[in-house]
Scaffold this motif. Sequence first.
Motif, PDB file in Angstrom:
ATOM      1  N   ASN A 158       0.817  -1.219   0.000  1.00 12.55           N
ATOM      2  CA  ASN A 158       0.000   0.000   0.000  1.00 12.55           C
ATOM      3  C   ASN A 158       0.848   1.266   0.000  1.00 12.55           C
ATOM      4  O   ASN A 158       0.389   2.318  -0.465  1.00 12.55           O
ATOM      5  N   TYR A 159       2.067   1.183   0.509  1.00  9.49           N
ATOM      6  CA  TYR A 159       2.936   2.357   0.558  1.00  9.49           C
ATOM      7  C   TYR A 159       4.039   2.307  -0.516  1.00  9.49           C
ATOM      8  O   TYR A 159       5.017   3.042  -0.430  1.00  9.49           O
ATOM      9  N   SER A 160       3.851   1.474  -1.510  1.00  7.29           N
ATOM     10  CA  SER A 160       4.866   1.336  -2.558  1.00  7.29           C
ATOM     11  C   SER A 160       4.484   2.124  -3.808  1.00  7.29           C
ATOM     12  O   SER A 160       3.307   2.360  -4.089  1.00  7.29           O
ATOM     13  N   SER A 161       5.499   2.516  -4.564  1.00  8.02           N
ATOM     14  CA  SER A 161       5.248   3.179  -5.853  1.00  8.02           C
ATOM     15  C   SER A 161       4.651   2.201  -6.846  1.00  8.02           C
ATOM     16  O   SER A 161       4.008   2.619  -7.819  1.00  8.02           O
ATOM     17  N   LEU A 162       4.855   0.906  -6.615  1.00  6.56           N
ATOM     18  CA  LEU A 162       4.268  -0.112  -7.488  1.00  6.56           C
ATOM     19  C   LEU A 162       2.756   0.019  -7.537  1.00  6.56           C
ATOM     20  O   LEU A 162       2.152  -0.015  -8.622  1.00  6.56           O
ATOM     21  N   LYS A 163       2.120   0.187  -6.385  1.00  4.27           N
ATOM     22  CA  LYS A 163       0.660   0.335  -6.351  1.00  4.27           C
ATOM     23  C   LYS A 163       0.224   1.575  -7.118  1.00  4.27           C
ATOM     24  O   LYS A 163      -0.758   1.536  -7.876  1.00  4.27           O
ATOM     25  N   GLN A 164       0.950   2.664  -6.951  1.00  6.09           N
ATOM     26  CA  GLN A 164       0.612   3.902  -7.659  1.00  6.09           C
ATOM     27  C   GLN A 164       0.731   3.721  -9.165  1.00  6.09           C
ATOM     28  O   GLN A 164      -0.117   4.202  -9.928  1.00  6.09           O
ATOM     29  N   ARG A 165       1.757   3.024  -9.610  1.00  6.67           N
ATOM     30  CA  ARG A 165       1.950   2.808 -11.048  1.00  6.67           C
ATOM     31  C   ARG A 165       0.836   1.944 -11.627  1.00  6.67           C
ATOM     32  O   ARG A 165       0.378   2.181 -12.749  1.00  6.67           O
ATOM     33  N   LEU A 166       0.419   0.941 -10.877  1.00  3.90           N
ATOM     34  CA  LEU A 166      -0.666   0.077 -11.344  1.00  3.90           C
ATOM     35  C   LEU A 166      -1.989   0.844 -11.410  1.00  3.90           C
ATOM     36  O   LEU A 166      -2.732   0.744 -12.388  1.00  3.90           O
ATOM     37  N   GLN A 167      -2.271   1.597 -10.371  1.00  3.48           N
ATOM     38  CA  GLN A 167      -3.530   2.340 -10.339  1.00  3.48           C
ATOM     39  C   GLN A 167      -3.568   3.452 -11.385  1.00  3.48           C
ATOM     40  O   GLN A 167      -4.639   3.809 -11.878  1.00  3.48           O
ATOM     41  N   ALA A 168      -2.393   3.986 -11.737  1.00  6.96           N
ATOM     42  CA  ALA A 168      -2.322   5.029 -12.762  1.00  6.96           C
ATOM     43  C   ALA A 168      -2.252   4.443 -14.170  1.00  6.96           C
ATOM     44  O   ALA A 168      -2.098   5.184 -15.139  1.00  6.96           O
ATOM     45  N   ASN A 169      -2.337   3.126 -14.256  1.00  4.33           N
ATOM     46  CA  ASN A 169      -2.295   2.417 -15.539  1.00  4.33           C
ATOM     47  C   ASN A 169      -0.949   2.584 -16.252  1.00  4.33           C
ATOM     48  O   ASN A 169      -0.880   2.439 -17.475  1.00  4.33           O
ATOM     49  N   GLN A 170       0.091   2.880 -15.504  1.00  9.98           N
ATOM     50  CA  GLN A 170       1.423   2.914 -16.086  1.00  9.98           C
ATOM     51  C   GLN A 170       1.933   1.505 -16.370  1.00  9.98           C
ATOM     52  O   GLN A 170       2.792   1.305 -17.230  1.00  9.98           O
ATOM     53  N   LEU A 171       1.394   0.542 -15.626  1.00 14.16           N
ATOM     54  CA  LEU A 171       1.637  -0.873 -15.874  1.00 14.16           C
ATOM     55  C   LEU A 171       0.297  -1.504 -16.224  1.00 14.16           C
ATOM     56  O   LEU A 171      -0.620  -1.493 -15.396  1.00 14.16           O
ATOM     57  N   GLN A 172       0.177  -2.019 -17.414  1.00 12.88           N
ATOM     58  CA  GLN A 172      -1.107  -2.525 -17.890  1.00 12.88           C
ATOM     59  C   GLN A 172      -1.172  -4.034 -17.702  1.00 12.88           C
ATOM     60  O   GLN A 172      -0.589  -4.806 -18.458  1.00 12.88           O
ATOM     61  N   GLY A 173      -1.861  -4.424 -16.645  1.00  9.16           N
ATOM     62  CA  GLY A 173      -2.004  -5.825 -16.312  1.00  9.16           C
ATOM     63  C   GLY A 173      -2.316  -5.968 -14.836  1.00  9.16           C
ATOM     64  O   GLY A 173      -2.518  -4.987 -14.128  1.00  9.16           O
ATOM     65  N   ILE A 174      -2.363  -7.206 -14.368  1.00  4.24           N
ATOM     66  CA  ILE A 174      -2.679  -7.466 -12.967  1.00  4.24           C
ATOM     67  C   ILE A 174      -1.573  -8.301 -12.335  1.00  4.24           C
ATOM     68  O   ILE A 174      -0.812  -8.990 -13.019  1.00  4.24           O
ATOM     69  N   ASP A 215      -1.260 -13.285  -2.766  1.00  4.22           N
ATOM     70  CA  ASP A 215      -1.851 -14.312  -1.911  1.00  4.22           C
ATOM     71  C   ASP A 215      -2.957 -13.701  -1.062  1.00  4.22           C
ATOM     72  O   ASP A 215      -3.330 -12.539  -1.225  1.00  4.22           O
ATOM     73  N   SER A 216      -3.461 -14.477  -0.115  1.00  7.56           N
ATOM     74  CA  SER A 216      -4.598 -14.041   0.692  1.00  7.56           C
ATOM     75  C   SER A 216      -4.245 -12.899   1.641  1.00  7.56           C
ATOM     76  O   SER A 216      -5.140 -12.304   2.249  1.00  7.56           O
ATOM     77  N   GLY A 217      -2.957 -12.577   1.774  1.00  7.96           N
ATOM     78  CA  GLY A 217      -2.565 -11.468   2.630  1.00  7.96           C
ATOM     79  C   GLY A 217      -2.821 -10.110   2.014  1.00  7.96           C
ATOM     80  O   GLY A 217      -2.733  -9.092   2.698  1.00  7.96           O
ATOM     81  N   TYR A 218      -3.153 -10.088   0.724  1.00  9.21           N
ATOM     82  CA  TYR A 218      -3.421  -8.832   0.032  1.00  9.21           C
ATOM     83  C   TYR A 218      -4.922  -8.645  -0.165  1.00  9.21           C
ATOM     84  O   TYR A 218      -5.686  -9.616  -0.213  1.00  9.21           O
ATOM     85  N   GLU A 219      -5.309  -7.387  -0.301  1.00  4.98           N
ATOM     86  CA  GLU A 219      -6.708  -7.064  -0.555  1.00  4.98           C
ATOM     87  C   GLU A 219      -7.002  -7.189  -2.043  1.00  4.98           C
ATOM     88  O   GLU A 219      -6.230  -6.717  -2.888  1.00  4.98           O
ATOM     89  N   LEU A 220      -8.107  -7.839  -2.362  1.00  3.79           N
ATOM     90  CA  LEU A 220      -8.520  -7.982  -3.754  1.00  3.79           C
ATOM     91  C   LEU A 220      -8.819  -6.603  -4.342  1.00  3.79           C
ATOM     92  O   LEU A 220      -9.472  -5.770  -3.719  1.00  3.79           O
ATOM     93  N   SER A 221      -8.296  -6.353  -5.544  1.00  5.29           N
ATOM     94  CA  SER A 221      -8.508  -5.070  -6.212  1.00  5.29           C
ATOM     95  C   SER A 221      -8.475  -5.291  -7.715  1.00  5.29           C
ATOM     96  O   SER A 221      -8.144  -6.388  -8.182  1.00  5.29           O
ATOM     97  N   PRO A 222      -8.787  -4.274  -8.506  1.00  7.97           N
ATOM     98  CA  PRO A 222      -8.726  -4.442  -9.958  1.00  7.97           C
ATOM     99  C   PRO A 222      -7.335  -4.760 -10.487  1.00  7.97           C
ATOM    100  O   PRO A 222      -7.201  -5.261 -11.606  1.00  7.97           O
ATOM    101  N   VAL A 223      -6.288  -4.476  -9.684  1.00  2.41           N
ATOM    102  CA  VAL A 223      -4.929  -4.709 -10.167  1.00  2.41           C
ATOM    103  C   VAL A 223      -4.207  -5.818  -9.400  1.00  2.41           C
ATOM    104  O   VAL A 223      -3.092  -6.195  -9.762  1.00  2.41           O
ATOM    105  N   VAL A 224      -4.800  -6.348  -8.347  1.00  2.00           N
ATOM    106  CA  VAL A 224      -4.224  -7.463  -7.597  1.00  2.00           C
ATOM    107  C   VAL A 224      -5.305  -8.509  -7.395  1.00  2.00           C
ATOM    108  O   VAL A 224      -6.357  -8.229  -6.801  1.00  2.00           O
TER     109      VAL A 224
END
Length: 314
Positions: free
Chosen positions: A214-230, A234-243
């Motif tokens: 949640n505090y990584s630039s990776l999440k920001q890049r995914l949410q900004a569609n800079q990385l196109q994909g998912i 594992d179950s330790g993460y919250e389900l989202s459109p990119v994870v």
Amino acid sequence: MDDIADFEEFIEHTKRSRDQIGLRRYLRDNDNPFEKYTVEEFYSRYRFKQETVKNVLVPLVAPYLAKPTRRGMPFAPEVMVLGTLRYYATGTCQNLGAGGDVVNICQQSMSRIVIVVSSLLASQLKNVIKFPPPAELPNVKKDFYDIASFPGLIGCLGCMHVRIKNPGGGMAEVFRNSDGWLSINVQAVTGPKLQFYDLVVRWPGSCHSSFIYNYSSLKQRLQANQLQGILLGDSGYELSPVVTTPYASPNSPAQERYNRSHSETRRTMDRAFAIWKKRFPCLQIGLSVKLETIVAVICACATLQNLAICTQRP
């Protein structure tokens, strides 16, 4: 590095830089590990083949290690790289020269060498560990799909704990993880060929994997569609459109098939971590150096892992 052409250009550039400064070799033939050991013996000690060390790893750092003169008999870059690789393979700076692995280097000098070389290798992390360019992501998705028919994936997301010594001070306990030992919690994204696409090495063992994400630039890049994909988490993460995460309690054949595909695909990350720790046992034995050096060593080992995968490709 995922683009072979870029990788070769990058290495060629470092070779030219090395030639320009007139690098000298100071190893005597009878002390030269490149000549002393067979391919198997050399790989067992240093985790790389002779030609990879000489043609890839040494040129990568030699321009920053070589001295213009022999005044004070400085260690040759080859010796410094081999000593550092031996540390990664043993987890200790003690007695590295006693058995003829490198040369007879005292522990204090070896510790300084590990710090310098690890920092230089870690500085190359962004050049070596990165997602493929957008034009190549369809190939990544296909490679993941071929594993267990999971569509749209560009990486597996997860964390691995690296054991460390007690850093001391009032904040030491923040490094104690849920299993009760002190560690750095390393977040990584791995690819279908077991390479690293992203790495975060700055959080203590008590931090949960979802917190780090949640505090990584990776999440920001995914949410900004800079990385196109998912990403596959594992179950330790919250389900989202990119994870995407597994069903906690599948209640239909479709959900069970989904979980099987998820589990089989995610094994690539488990294999990547296992191979990484096997190549560099210091990550499993535990790092007994200063905290700032620990971060450099982990980043250096990840950089070397990707370089190893690149140089082993046909």
